[in-house]
Enzyme design. Sequence first.
Site, PDB file in Angstrom:
ATOM      1  N   GLU A  77       0.705  -1.354   0.132  1.00  0.00           N
ATOM      2  CA  GLU A  77       0.069  -0.283  -0.187  1.00  0.00           C
ATOM      3  C   GLU A  77       0.702   1.624   0.349  1.00  0.00           C
ATOM      4  O   GLU A  77       0.441   2.236  -1.091  1.00  0.00           O
ATOM      5  CB  GLU A  77      -1.148   0.106   0.907  1.00  0.00           C
ATOM      6  CG  GLU A  77      -2.283   1.316   1.154  1.00  0.00           C
ATOM      7  CD  GLU A  77      -2.932   0.978   0.223  1.00  0.00           C
ATOM      8  OE1 GLU A  77      -3.004  -0.361  -0.515  1.00  0.00           O
ATOM      9  OE2 GLU A  77      -3.687   2.661  -0.498  1.00  0.00           O
ATOM     10  N   ASP A  78       1.378   1.412   0.688  1.00  0.00           N
ATOM     11  CA  ASP A  78       2.779   2.595   0.831  1.00  0.00           C
ATOM     12  C   ASP A  78       3.528   2.517   1.015  1.00  0.00           C
ATOM     13  O   ASP A  78       4.972   3.612   1.156  1.00  0.00           O
ATOM     14  CB  ASP A  78       2.787   2.135   2.056  1.00  0.00           C
ATOM     15  CG  ASP A  78       1.678   3.375   3.351  1.00  0.00           C
ATOM     16  OD1 ASP A  78       0.556   2.912   2.841  1.00  0.00           O
ATOM     17  OD2 ASP A  78       0.924   2.934   3.911  1.00  0.00           O
TER      18      ASP A  78
END
Length: 721
Positions: A77-78
């Site tokens: 996600e990051d």
Amino acid sequence: MEALLSDLVSRVTAYHPEADVALLTQAFTFGERHHTGQRRKSGEAYFTHPVSVARVITELKLDTASLCAALLHDTVEDTKATIDDVQREFGDEVAFLVEGVTKLSKFNFTSKEDRQAESFRKMLLHMAKDIRVLLVKLADRLDNMRTLEHMKPDAQERIARETLDIYAPLANRLGISWMKSELEDLSFKYLEPDAYKLLSDKTAALMQVKDGYIRRTSALLSSRLAEAGFNAEVKGRVKHLYSIWRKMTSSRCEFEQVYDIVGFRAVVESVADCYAVLGVVHGMFTPIPGRFKDYIALPKPNMYQSLHTTVLGPERERVEMQIRTVDMNRVAELGIAAHWKYKEKSRGAGHDNVIDYKDAQRFHWLRQLMDWQKELKDPQEFLESVKVDLFQDEVYVFTPKGDVRVFPRSATPIDFAYAIHSDVGERCSGARVNGQIVPLRSQLRSGDVVEILTDSSKHPTKDWLDHAVTSKARGKIRAYLRSEQRERSLRLGRELLERALHSAGLSYNKVVKTGAITKAVEAAKLGSVEELLIHVGYGRVAVDEVVRALAPPEQKAPEAIKEGAVEKVIRKVTGRDTNGIMVSGESDVLVRFSKCCSPLPGDEIVGFITRGRGITIHRRACAKSLDLDPERKVKVEWDAGAKVPRPVCLRVITANRPGILAEVGQTFQKCGMNIEEANCRAAEADRALNLFSFTVGDLSSLKTVIRQLQKVKGVLSVERV
Ligand code: MN
């Protein structure tokens, strides 16, 4: 970071000597490299977060794959890493877990959007496949809650609310009581900061006073039990803050009035010892009637087992006693994780997947949730029912044969009937509880023996929805009502169409036989004649549209078509924008606004097709709309910039001082509102309760009025009713 890794390795090898340390190290390095340069809101290096999550995972005594997933859970996600990278480096199992946690993190439980409810449903499906996804997510949430002080206040509140609504009940359902308590207390801290501060101060002060009492009483119990020949470990403690708070709010009492804040636990060797120790305790102290619970014979759905009793302890203090075996104590602390067994790793085995899925399947509720979700077509309805199933306390009742069934509190014989079998539910005509005939709406109580009476001519009715609480029963009843509705609509649709065609000089039978009717089916973008008739019956498709598609305009004599009840309703209203509602892009459809929630432009809304009355608009948050048939739901929106004068009512509580009403009245005037009806009365000694009805064009004007009213000195609260 080196130290963090070796700490993690020593934690996992302590309970799982054969853990794949190489893979764990690889995940650590991968995560650390990808999160390089990122910082948490606290200013710490970002990677400290995944490491903390992994540490929680070791407390749950999970396997290497779960630990890797914890370390990698935010990489997809990051960071620049993709799920394919994770899959290539760590294999399918870890990738599956990381993907599950990533999906879960995107879900915002507090939003009411359908889309999100839908992803919640997908998440549950994922979770049912592998409970470890949820455990990693819970660990992630726990670490986020522990570090919530660095977030902005509105984010704090949203995350804490979601934790209290969804994650703490999930931890409870998985039997991980320490995690449930910690999540509850942390949520409580951010949701009710004043109450939290007060309670923690009072509890700390109480601890000072009670410390000696707890030690004296533990020592007394230990020595008496030893004299009686038991090997028992006795511990005393003070309840966690949120459970005290819940007790205070549910029984509306002050901290000082909450009994049994102090509890003791005796951990013994065998089940027989549990009951024998109970005898000793009841011999020493007077038991309080009605407070004994045998969760050994009747385990909670999360597998918790223990004996509970409340006694009048030393110094006439009410104390709760829990008595359980070492094994039961392990289950109470670790929940589902108490059942993992780590086998010796065989050479060449791909991974150390040790989860005993038979144990995971003991989580009957999770399996049921999955079964039921098939029947709940409407995502919101589903979300609502899941919340109910997670939340409610249980009642234990018996079948006539003596089998135990567990239901949420306020369940009725209808729920019981559906739990036995859907057919029993559908034909249930009455119930006998403890030998007595009772109405179907009566609530079951623990210990009841329930027998269902059936009658093949009986069928579910709409009011059953008011009395059934389990998602299974509610889902089945809705499905039945829906199919019944379909049949009725089919008959009505056919009748309406026959009549309309006849008026236009056409024969229904002929139109069907020649296949000409497919033109109308296609025009309405439907799949079959049956569907077309049902849509006509529901009022979703106007019957004269069908006639128009079948009869060329010159043959049609519009005057000859008599308007039936349905056409009258669905007929387009002349003159646009009278109601400000768009129904799938069209703004001139007959609508009415529900009285139960009076929606205003700006409110989130849903529409329901009501036979004979067009489309009824409810506020999305309206409880009543959840009871309506989701099949009849239509997407509706406010026309951009719609201003539709709608009646609203505000409840304004003020101090009872002279002149305040005049000021409130002026405030309405300044905002350009005319009060149409006011109802003011003195409530308690120093307060006045005022209801003001007026008409307002949209939500933002209403909000302005509310804000201005809140500014008036002496106004204590303003609420829309
Ligand atoms: Mn995270």
